[in-house]
Each structure stands twice: as C-alpha cells, then as structure tokens.
Design a protein around this motif. Structure first.
Motif, PDB file in Angstrom:
ATOM      1  N   ASP A  95      45.944 -33.412  -3.834  1.00 58.94           N
ATOM      2  CA  ASP A  95      45.755 -33.819  -5.220  1.00 58.94           C
ATOM      3  C   ASP A  95      44.264 -33.765  -5.566  1.00 58.94           C
ATOM      4  O   ASP A  95      43.565 -32.834  -5.202  1.00 58.94           O
ATOM      5  CB  ASP A  95      46.357 -35.212  -5.411  1.00 58.94           C
ATOM      6  N   TRP A  96      43.765 -34.787  -6.300  1.00 59.69           N
ATOM      7  CA  TRP A  96      42.343 -34.833  -6.663  1.00 59.69           C
ATOM      8  C   TRP A  96      41.523 -35.638  -5.656  1.00 59.69           C
ATOM      9  O   TRP A  96      40.433 -36.118  -5.984  1.00 59.69           O
ATOM     10  CB  TRP A  96      42.181 -35.423  -8.058  1.00 59.69           C
ATOM     11  N   LYS A  97      42.021 -35.798  -4.436  1.00 59.28           N
ATOM     12  CA  LYS A  97      41.232 -36.467  -3.406  1.00 59.28           C
ATOM     13  C   LYS A  97      40.333 -35.410  -2.757  1.00 59.28           C
ATOM     14  O   LYS A  97      40.794 -34.331  -2.414  1.00 59.28           O
ATOM     15  CB  LYS A  97      42.146 -37.122  -2.374  1.00 59.28           C
ATOM     16  N   TYR A  98      39.065 -35.738  -2.579  1.00 54.68           N
ATOM     17  CA  TYR A  98      38.124 -34.760  -2.048  1.00 54.68           C
ATOM     18  C   TYR A  98      36.980 -35.470  -1.343  1.00 54.68           C
ATOM     19  O   TYR A  98      36.754 -36.679  -1.529  1.00 54.68           O
ATOM     20  CB  TYR A  98      37.588 -33.842  -3.153  1.00 54.68           C
ATOM     21  N   ASP A  99      36.258 -34.732  -0.518  1.00 56.85           N
ATOM     22  CA  ASP A  99      35.120 -35.264   0.215  1.00 56.85           C
ATOM     23  C   ASP A  99      34.059 -35.782  -0.751  1.00 56.85           C
ATOM     24  O   ASP A  99      33.818 -35.189  -1.806  1.00 56.85           O
ATOM     25  CB  ASP A  99      34.542 -34.137   1.093  1.00 56.85           C
ATOM     26  N   SER A 100      33.395 -36.868  -0.365  1.00 49.41           N
ATOM     27  CA  SER A 100      32.394 -37.472  -1.251  1.00 49.41           C
ATOM     28  C   SER A 100      31.220 -36.543  -1.534  1.00 49.41           C
ATOM     29  O   SER A 100      30.503 -36.721  -2.523  1.00 49.41           O
ATOM     30  CB  SER A 100      31.877 -38.786  -0.651  1.00 49.41           C
ATOM     31  N   ASP A 101      31.002 -35.543  -0.675  1.00 52.88           N
ATOM     32  CA  ASP A 101      29.914 -34.601  -0.913  1.00 52.88           C
ATOM     33  C   ASP A 101      30.287 -33.501  -1.899  1.00 52.88           C
ATOM     34  O   ASP A 101      29.421 -32.706  -2.287  1.00 52.88           O
ATOM     35  CB  ASP A 101      29.434 -33.988   0.403  1.00 52.88           C
ATOM     36  N   GLY A 154      52.573 -34.428   1.652  1.00 53.27           N
ATOM     37  CA  GLY A 154      52.439 -33.071   1.140  1.00 53.27           C
ATOM     38  C   GLY A 154      51.029 -32.535   1.166  1.00 53.27           C
ATOM     39  O   GLY A 154      50.802 -31.378   0.804  1.00 53.27           O
ATOM     40  N   GLY A 155      50.073 -33.357   1.608  1.00 53.14           N
ATOM     41  CA  GLY A 155      48.695 -32.907   1.733  1.00 53.14           C
ATOM     42  C   GLY A 155      48.470 -32.173   3.041  1.00 53.14           C
ATOM     43  O   GLY A 155      49.340 -32.159   3.926  1.00 53.14           O
ATOM     44  N   PHE A 156      47.293 -31.579   3.176  1.00 56.93           N
ATOM     45  CA  PHE A 156      46.938 -30.813   4.368  1.00 56.93           C
ATOM     46  C   PHE A 156      45.686 -31.413   5.008  1.00 56.93           C
ATOM     47  O   PHE A 156      44.687 -31.627   4.333  1.00 56.93           O
ATOM     48  CB  PHE A 156      46.644 -29.346   4.030  1.00 56.93           C
ATOM     49  N   ARG A 157      45.756 -31.638   6.322  1.00 61.62           N
ATOM     50  CA  ARG A 157      44.600 -32.143   7.065  1.00 61.62           C
ATOM     51  C   ARG A 157      44.113 -31.055   8.013  1.00 61.62           C
ATOM     52  O   ARG A 157      44.901 -30.452   8.737  1.00 61.62           O
ATOM     53  CB  ARG A 157      44.971 -33.404   7.847  1.00 61.62           C
ATOM     54  N   LEU A 158      42.802 -30.815   8.015  1.00 57.84           N
ATOM     55  CA  LEU A 158      42.222 -29.778   8.856  1.00 57.84           C
ATOM     56  C   LEU A 158      42.461 -30.095  10.331  1.00 57.84           C
ATOM     57  O   LEU A 158      42.251 -31.219  10.784  1.00 57.84           O
ATOM     58  CB  LEU A 158      40.718 -29.687   8.581  1.00 57.84           C
ATOM     59  N   ARG A 159      42.912 -29.097  11.074  1.00 52.44           N
ATOM     60  CA  ARG A 159      43.148 -29.285  12.504  1.00 52.44           C
ATOM     61  C   ARG A 159      41.838 -29.471  13.265  1.00 52.44           C
ATOM     62  O   ARG A 159      40.804 -28.893  12.915  1.00 52.44           O
ATOM     63  CB  ARG A 159      43.875 -28.072  13.090  1.00 52.44           C
ATOM     64  N   SER A 160      41.909 -30.252  14.332  1.00 55.80           N
ATOM     65  CA  SER A 160      40.767 -30.417  15.214  1.00 55.80           C
ATOM     66  C   SER A 160      40.403 -29.069  15.820  1.00 55.80           C
ATOM     67  O   SER A 160      41.277 -28.290  16.218  1.00 55.80           O
ATOM     68  CB  SER A 160      41.119 -31.413  16.322  1.00 55.80           C
ATOM     69  N   ASN A 191      30.002 -26.679   6.817  1.00 50.66           N
ATOM     70  CA  ASN A 191      30.686 -27.276   7.965  1.00 50.66           C
ATOM     71  C   ASN A 191      30.104 -28.631   8.328  1.00 50.66           C
ATOM     72  O   ASN A 191      30.825 -29.525   8.792  1.00 50.66           O
ATOM     73  CB  ASN A 191      30.606 -26.337   9.172  1.00 50.66           C
ATOM     74  N   ASN A 192      28.812 -28.797   8.113  1.00 50.66           N
ATOM     75  CA  ASN A 192      28.174 -30.072   8.421  1.00 50.66           C
ATOM     76  C   ASN A 192      28.579 -31.167   7.439  1.00 50.66           C
ATOM     77  O   ASN A 192      28.908 -32.290   7.841  1.00 50.66           O
ATOM     78  CB  ASN A 192      26.654 -29.904   8.415  1.00 50.66           C
ATOM     79  N   TYR A 193      28.583 -30.845   6.164  1.00 45.21           N
ATOM     80  CA  TYR A 193      28.816 -31.875   5.144  1.00 45.21           C
ATOM     81  C   TYR A 193      30.293 -32.115   4.831  1.00 45.21           C
ATOM     82  O   TYR A 193      30.655 -33.167   4.305  1.00 45.21           O
ATOM     83  CB  TYR A 193      28.079 -31.507   3.855  1.00 45.21           C
ATOM     84  N   PHE A 194      31.149 -31.146   5.136  1.00 44.63           N
ATOM     85  CA  PHE A 194      32.553 -31.275   4.732  1.00 44.63           C
ATOM     86  C   PHE A 194      33.497 -31.322   5.926  1.00 44.63           C
ATOM     87  O   PHE A 194      34.630 -30.840   5.861  1.00 44.63           O
ATOM     88  CB  PHE A 194      32.919 -30.131   3.780  1.00 44.63           C
ATOM     89  N   ALA A 195      33.053 -31.935   6.999  1.00 44.86           N
ATOM     90  CA  ALA A 195      33.897 -32.074   8.195  1.00 44.86           C
ATOM     91  C   ALA A 195      35.111 -32.959   7.889  1.00 44.86           C
ATOM     92  O   ALA A 195      35.053 -33.867   7.052  1.00 44.86           O
ATOM     93  CB  ALA A 195      33.087 -32.678   9.332  1.00 44.86           C
ATOM     94  N   GLY A 196      36.219 -32.666   8.566  1.00 43.28           N
ATOM     95  CA  GLY A 196      37.406 -33.505   8.413  1.00 43.28           C
ATOM     96  C   GLY A 196      38.090 -33.382   7.068  1.00 43.28           C
ATOM     97  O   GLY A 196      38.555 -34.379   6.498  1.00 43.28           O
ATOM     98  N   LEU A 197      38.180 -32.174   6.538  1.00 45.26           N
ATOM     99  CA  LEU A 197      38.746 -31.983   5.204  1.00 45.26           C
ATOM    100  C   LEU A 197      40.217 -32.390   5.135  1.00 45.26           C
ATOM    101  O   LEU A 197      41.001 -32.129   6.043  1.00 45.26           O
ATOM    102  CB  LEU A 197      38.642 -30.512   4.775  1.00 45.26           C
ATOM    103  N   VAL A 198      40.576 -32.993   4.008  1.00 47.67           N
ATOM    104  CA  VAL A 198      41.965 -33.258   3.638  1.00 47.67           C
ATOM    105  C   VAL A 198      42.163 -32.711   2.234  1.00 47.67           C
ATOM    106  O   VAL A 198      41.376 -33.021   1.325  1.00 47.67           O
ATOM    107  CB  VAL A 198      42.292 -34.765   3.671  1.00 47.67           C
TER     108      VAL A 198
END
Length: 223
Positions: free
Chosen positions: A112-118, A52-58, A102-109
């Motif tokens: 829930d409460w999962k998020y990029d480490s930055d 049910g999560g969303f992954r950013l398209r290439s 865009n540099n720090y948050f590449a490959g977003l998913v």
C-alpha cells in the motif's frame, strides 16, 4: 523542498525524469493489477506476507528486488498504491545509485502506501504538481462490492497523460470514465481528480546520494 541552487534544480529534474521512465517501464513490464488478496511476487526476491504485501528476502539487495519487478513483471501483481511506491523507489534508485540506495533502503516492504522513512514524500497542492508526482482520482460512489475501485493513484507524465496501474498510460478523462463504470448502480456522482498530490522531498533525496564504500562487513558513507 525549495530549490536553492542550479545543482538542486538539475538533480530534481533528473529524479523526475527517472520516475517518468520508471512509470513507463512498469507499464510495459507485464506486472498486473490485483487486490491485496490476490497479489503475487517473484519468490526468489520477495516473501509474500499474509496481508498481500511483499518483504525483501534476506540476502537480496533493495536494488535487486526493485529491478526484478521491472525485469520480470509477469511474476507480479499488486494494486495501484503499491505500484506508485515501486515507481518512486525505482526513480530514486536510478538517481542516487545502487550503493546509496542499498544502504538507505535496506529491509524493504512493499505494501500500500507504507514506505521506508528515507523515501521522503510530502503533500502539495494540485497546482504545484510536476512530472513524476502522484495524483489521486477519487470515486466517491464506488460499488462496495469492488472497494479496490474507490479511487486510482496515478503518476503525472508528459503530454497530459498519467500512468495508472491497471489502466495503462491514459489521459485523465479515461481514468474518470473507467472509475465511473465502477460506481454503485444508478449513481450519477462522477469520479474526479482531487486537489492535492504527493511529491518527493528532492532536497532530502539529494542528500542520500552519497559515496558508499564496503570494506569487509562494514559500510562507510561519505558525502
């Protein structure tokens, strides 16, 4: 998280203001509340995963993906934790600018409460909360047939109200009343606001506000 200069305080105030604006914009976007099973997204920008999560398209930048949620909210449905992370991402995007985001948050998913480490999120006491922080209303006697109402995440807004995805912009009493309507039959245990909150590490986020230059296939980060 300590404020060490007037510049730091000014940046924190700006980020908080952008988070508040993002919360209001998401509320007005047409995005719906849905469980993970029933989530949906704009397939032009995101891939819906089996959980049910969303992954950013290439080929889609993080800024494009986040902004589309606010621009075409009617194509999206997700639960409240994902909504909180989306709002925080939008606030940070507007505060640090597209190149750095865009540099720090590449490959977003988004899930829930999962998020990029930055996206550095820390826990604070409820008495330390400010505008743009995330609080949680717990519903200890939620009806097990609707576990999505075990609680509600909400963004602190001015004027004593909160943005709670699926409920709108409302006071705490309205959130508690709504959750109380989703308890086990016969329960007399009220939902309540817990005594802690989530906020950004603003000093860390400020360091992401760098000058980013792209020359050909290479990205250069300064600052």
């Amino acid at each position: 998280m300590a404020i060490s200069s007037p510049g730091d305080a000014e940046f924190e105030a700006r980020v908080r203001g952008e988070i508040v604006a993002a919360a209001r914009a998401l509320d007005a976007s047409g995005a719906s509340f849905a469980t993970f099973r029933n989530s949906r997204c704009n397939g032009r920008y995101w891939i819906r995963e089996n959980n049910g999560g969303f992954r950013l398209r290439s080929g889609v930048t993080p800024a494009e993906g986040i902004r589309d949620i606010f621009r075409n909210g009617w194509q999206y449905a997700f639960e409240c934790a994902t909504a909180m992370v989306i709002v925080l991402y939008k606030g940070v995007l507007e505060a640090i600018g597209e190149p750095s985001f865009n540099n720090y948050f590449a490959g977003l998913v988004l899930y829930d409460w999962k998020y990029d480490s930055d996206l550095r999120i820390v826990t604070i006491g409820l008495n330390q909360t400010g505008l743009g922080d995330v609080v949680y209303f717990n519903n200890p006697d939620f009806d097990p047939r609707t576990p999505e109402w075990r609680g509600e995440n909400a963004i602190v807004l001015p004027g004593g109200v909160y943005f709670a995805h699926g409920m709108g912009i409302v006071p705490a009493e309205a959130i508690i009343r709504s959750l109380n309507g989703k308890r086990k039959p016969g329960s007399g245990t009220s939902a309540y606001l817990i005594n802690e909150a989530q906020t950004l590490d603003f000093a860390y986020i400020q360091r992401l506000r760098s000058i980013v230059a792209r020359i050909g296939s290479r990205v250069y980060v300064y600052g």
